[in-house]
Design an enzyme around this catalytic site. Sequence first.
Site: not given
Length: 260
Positions: A16, A64, A90, A156
């Site tokens: 993505i 990140v 993302n 998640y």
Amino acid sequence: MTEQRVALVTGAGQGIGRAIALQLAGDGLDIAVADLGFQQEKAESVVAEIEQLGRRAVFVEADVSNRDQVFAAVDRAASELGSFDVLVNNAGIAQVRPLLEVTQEEMEKIFSINVNGVLWGIQAAAAKFEELGKKGKIISAASIASIQGFPILGAYSSSKFAVRGLTQVAAQELAPKGITVNAYAPGIVGTAMWDHIDEELHKINGKPLGQNLQENIDTISLGRVETPEDVAGVVSFFASPNSDYVTGQVLLVDGGMLYN
């Protein structure tokens, strides 16, 4: 003359993230392709693809989950590409595990990337926008699992619910600065992440490889698996002036799975 716009996309070496980076380059932005060091070869190939579109691009190494690295990545994007206008948070990971079996280490890992990474991105982007006098745009990866929790994807799902909360709060706090904050919520995307989910579900429920994925695809109203480009189109909207009056939203892009 219109000032050139710059976007940084995390996790942009594949899937993505790659599609988003290419879409935004096609929209006329220069792109900082951010990813982990071991993904540099893939990320550099994305840089080359962007350059073939006639836009400038640079690879920026960033984990990140590390706040300092996120701030450094934003600084590099701005200094090397000459501006900073859009951040796409993302990067993310999935975890397939019954809730009662999730360990402390697993929970801390998924939150450090999926939640902390988004927060550090919001902080770094907002600081850079203010420094540059920009009314920028922050766009983050949520999921259908940010709207509805899914069994065996408890950690998640909870991390993506947190992204939804961060998006709503950041939108309110940053609105006076003219910064919009939104998120995209994909469904069943044909990427390596869903291959991993299918494989892990196979280990848990014994269904043949591919069956768990197909059963999820069968719930999609539009009748097909989602592509990374489907997601990138929504991010393109959020990054464009067309979304200037949209903030604090999590937009489902799932082909018709959830109706919120």
